[in-house]
Design a protein around this motif. Structure first.
Motif, PDB file in Angstrom:
ATOM      1  N   MET A   1       0.838  -1.178   0.000  1.00 44.88           N
ATOM      2  CA  MET A   1       0.000   0.000   0.000  1.00 44.88           C
ATOM      3  C   MET A   1       0.883   1.242   0.000  1.00 44.88           C
ATOM      4  O   MET A   1       1.837   1.316   0.759  1.00 44.88           O
ATOM      5  N   PRO A   2       0.576   2.218  -0.849  1.00 44.97           N
ATOM      6  CA  PRO A   2       1.394   3.437  -0.883  1.00 44.97           C
ATOM      7  C   PRO A   2       1.243   4.277   0.384  1.00 44.97           C
ATOM      8  O   PRO A   2       0.193   4.295   1.013  1.00 44.97           O
ATOM      9  N   LYS A   3       2.315   4.957   0.730  1.00 44.26           N
ATOM     10  CA  LYS A   3       2.303   5.843   1.901  1.00 44.26           C
ATOM     11  C   LYS A   3       2.123   7.275   1.410  1.00 44.26           C
ATOM     12  O   LYS A   3       2.720   7.680   0.419  1.00 44.26           O
ATOM     13  N   PHE A   4       1.281   8.027   2.101  1.00 49.82           N
ATOM     14  CA  PHE A   4       1.033   9.427   1.768  1.00 49.82           C
ATOM     15  C   PHE A   4       1.390  10.290   2.971  1.00 49.82           C
ATOM     16  O   PHE A   4       1.302   9.854   4.118  1.00 49.82           O
ATOM     17  N   ARG A   5       1.802  11.521   2.671  1.00 45.88           N
ATOM     18  CA  ARG A   5       2.115  12.493   3.735  1.00 45.88           C
ATOM     19  C   ARG A   5       1.055  13.582   3.688  1.00 45.88           C
ATOM     20  O   ARG A   5       0.727  14.106   2.625  1.00 45.88           O
ATOM     21  N   ASP A  20      -0.643   4.950   5.331  1.00 47.06           N
ATOM     22  CA  ASP A  20      -0.798   4.086   4.166  1.00 47.06           C
ATOM     23  C   ASP A  20      -2.241   4.194   3.686  1.00 47.06           C
ATOM     24  O   ASP A  20      -3.174   4.077   4.477  1.00 47.06           O
ATOM     25  N   MET A  21      -2.405   4.417   2.392  1.00 46.55           N
ATOM     26  CA  MET A  21      -3.726   4.516   1.772  1.00 46.55           C
ATOM     27  C   MET A  21      -3.723   3.654   0.514  1.00 46.55           C
ATOM     28  O   MET A  21      -2.680   3.440  -0.094  1.00 46.55           O
ATOM     29  N   ALA A  22      -4.886   3.194   0.117  1.00 45.60           N
ATOM     30  CA  ALA A  22      -4.993   2.340  -1.064  1.00 45.60           C
ATOM     31  C   ALA A  22      -4.570   3.071  -2.333  1.00 45.60           C
ATOM     32  O   ALA A  22      -3.909   2.505  -3.197  1.00 45.60           O
ATOM     33  N   ASP A  23      -4.957   4.355  -2.447  1.00 52.17           N
ATOM     34  CA  ASP A  23      -4.638   5.124  -3.643  1.00 52.17           C
ATOM     35  C   ASP A  23      -4.818   6.610  -3.358  1.00 52.17           C
ATOM     36  O   ASP A  23      -5.177   7.004  -2.252  1.00 52.17           O
ATOM     37  N   ARG A  24      -4.572   7.426  -4.380  1.00 53.23           N
ATOM     38  CA  ARG A  24      -4.666   8.882  -4.262  1.00 53.23           C
ATOM     39  C   ARG A  24      -6.069   9.324  -3.868  1.00 53.23           C
ATOM     40  O   ARG A  24      -6.238  10.211  -3.033  1.00 53.23           O
ATOM     41  N   ASP A  25      -7.096   8.714  -4.464  1.00 51.60           N
ATOM     42  CA  ASP A  25      -8.477   9.110  -4.162  1.00 51.60           C
ATOM     43  C   ASP A  25      -8.822   8.902  -2.695  1.00 51.60           C
ATOM     44  O   ASP A  25      -9.457   9.748  -2.070  1.00 51.60           O
ATOM     45  N   GLU A  26      -8.377   7.772  -2.138  1.00 50.88           N
ATOM     46  CA  GLU A  26      -8.626   7.526  -0.718  1.00 50.88           C
ATOM     47  C   GLU A  26      -7.880   8.538   0.144  1.00 50.88           C
ATOM     48  O   GLU A  26      -8.410   9.040   1.140  1.00 50.88           O
ATOM     49  N   GLN A  30      -9.656  11.066   2.802  1.00 56.56           N
ATOM     50  CA  GLN A  30      -9.271  11.113   4.209  1.00 56.56           C
ATOM     51  C   GLN A  30      -8.806  12.511   4.614  1.00 56.56           C
ATOM     52  O   GLN A  30      -9.077  12.964   5.724  1.00 56.56           O
ATOM     53  N   ALA A  31      -8.111  13.195   3.711  1.00 61.02           N
ATOM     54  CA  ALA A  31      -7.674  14.566   4.003  1.00 61.02           C
ATOM     55  C   ALA A  31      -8.880  15.481   4.175  1.00 61.02           C
ATOM     56  O   ALA A  31      -8.896  16.347   5.056  1.00 61.02           O
ATOM     57  N   LYS A  32      -9.908  15.302   3.348  1.00 61.40           N
ATOM     58  CA  LYS A  32     -11.123  16.112   3.480  1.00 61.40           C
ATOM     59  C   LYS A  32     -11.809  15.861   4.813  1.00 61.40           C
ATOM     60  O   LYS A  32     -12.247  16.808   5.485  1.00 61.40           O
ATOM     61  N   LEU A  33     -11.915  14.591   5.203  1.00 56.33           N
ATOM     62  CA  LEU A  33     -12.541  14.275   6.492  1.00 56.33           C
ATOM     63  C   LEU A  33     -11.756  14.902   7.648  1.00 56.33           C
ATOM     64  O   LEU A  33     -12.341  15.497   8.552  1.00 56.33           O
ATOM     65  N   GLY A  61       7.192  12.179  -2.737  1.00 54.12           N
ATOM     66  CA  GLY A  61       7.280  13.574  -2.316  1.00 54.12           C
ATOM     67  C   GLY A  61       6.575  14.543  -3.234  1.00 54.12           C
ATOM     68  O   GLY A  61       6.674  15.747  -3.057  1.00 54.12           O
ATOM     69  N   TYR A  62       5.840  14.021  -4.226  1.00 57.29           N
ATOM     70  CA  TYR A  62       5.106  14.891  -5.142  1.00 57.29           C
ATOM     71  C   TYR A  62       3.774  15.316  -4.528  1.00 57.29           C
ATOM     72  O   TYR A  62       3.058  14.496  -3.950  1.00 57.29           O
ATOM     73  N   LEU A  63       3.447  16.578  -4.684  1.00 61.00           N
ATOM     74  CA  LEU A  63       2.170  17.107  -4.231  1.00 61.00           C
ATOM     75  C   LEU A  63       1.077  16.560  -5.131  1.00 61.00           C
ATOM     76  O   LEU A  63       1.118  16.738  -6.345  1.00 61.00           O
ATOM     77  N   VAL A  64       0.093  15.876  -4.546  1.00 61.86           N
ATOM     78  CA  VAL A  64      -0.994  15.310  -5.349  1.00 61.86           C
ATOM     79  C   VAL A  64      -2.313  16.034  -5.147  1.00 61.86           C
ATOM     80  O   VAL A  64      -3.206  15.924  -5.978  1.00 61.86           O
ATOM     81  N   ALA A  65      -2.457  16.799  -4.055  1.00 61.60           N
ATOM     82  CA  ALA A  65      -3.689  17.558  -3.840  1.00 61.60           C
ATOM     83  C   ALA A  65      -3.463  18.663  -2.818  1.00 61.60           C
ATOM     84  O   ALA A  65      -2.696  18.501  -1.878  1.00 61.60           O
ATOM     85  N   THR A  66      -4.144  19.776  -3.047  1.00 59.37           N
ATOM     86  CA  THR A  66      -4.186  20.881  -2.095  1.00 59.37           C
ATOM     87  C   THR A  66      -5.647  21.169  -1.819  1.00 59.37           C
ATOM     88  O   THR A  66      -6.425  21.378  -2.748  1.00 59.37           O
TER      89      THR A  66
END
Length: 94
Positions: A1-5, A20-26, A30-33, A61-66
């Protein structure tokens, strides 16, 4: 599972959260919640959370959402736009 910061910019510096999240959408969901919960806590504490921001980075380390907290208050049609405020190719060390 990919790790997100996850970084939450709420006026005072806070340590990043790694998960760890399944993908970018998850990760974005989670960030919204988490942002909505932080907003409620901020409002109860007398703060104005409309200028707060959450950023989601992938393992590389790439920004995927703000996510601008003001977009979450304005309604779901604007909160979808906040996901598109990506900065592809921008890497952050850390």
């Amino acid at each position: 599972m990919p790790k997100f910061r996850f970084e939450f910019i709420e006026g005072l510096p806070k340590p990043a959260i790694f998960a760890d999240m399944a993908d970018r959408d998850e990760a974005v969901r989670q960030a919204k919640l988490a942002a909505k919960e932080a907003m409620l806590d901020g409002i109860v504490g007398g703060a104005d959370p409309t200028s707060w921001v959450a950023k989601v980075y992938d393992e590389a380390g790439y920004l995927v959402a703000t996510l601008g907290f003001h977009d979450l208050i304005a309604g779901s049609e604007n909160s979808e736009q906040s996901e598109e405020m990506e900065e592809p190719g921008v890497m952050r060390s850390g």
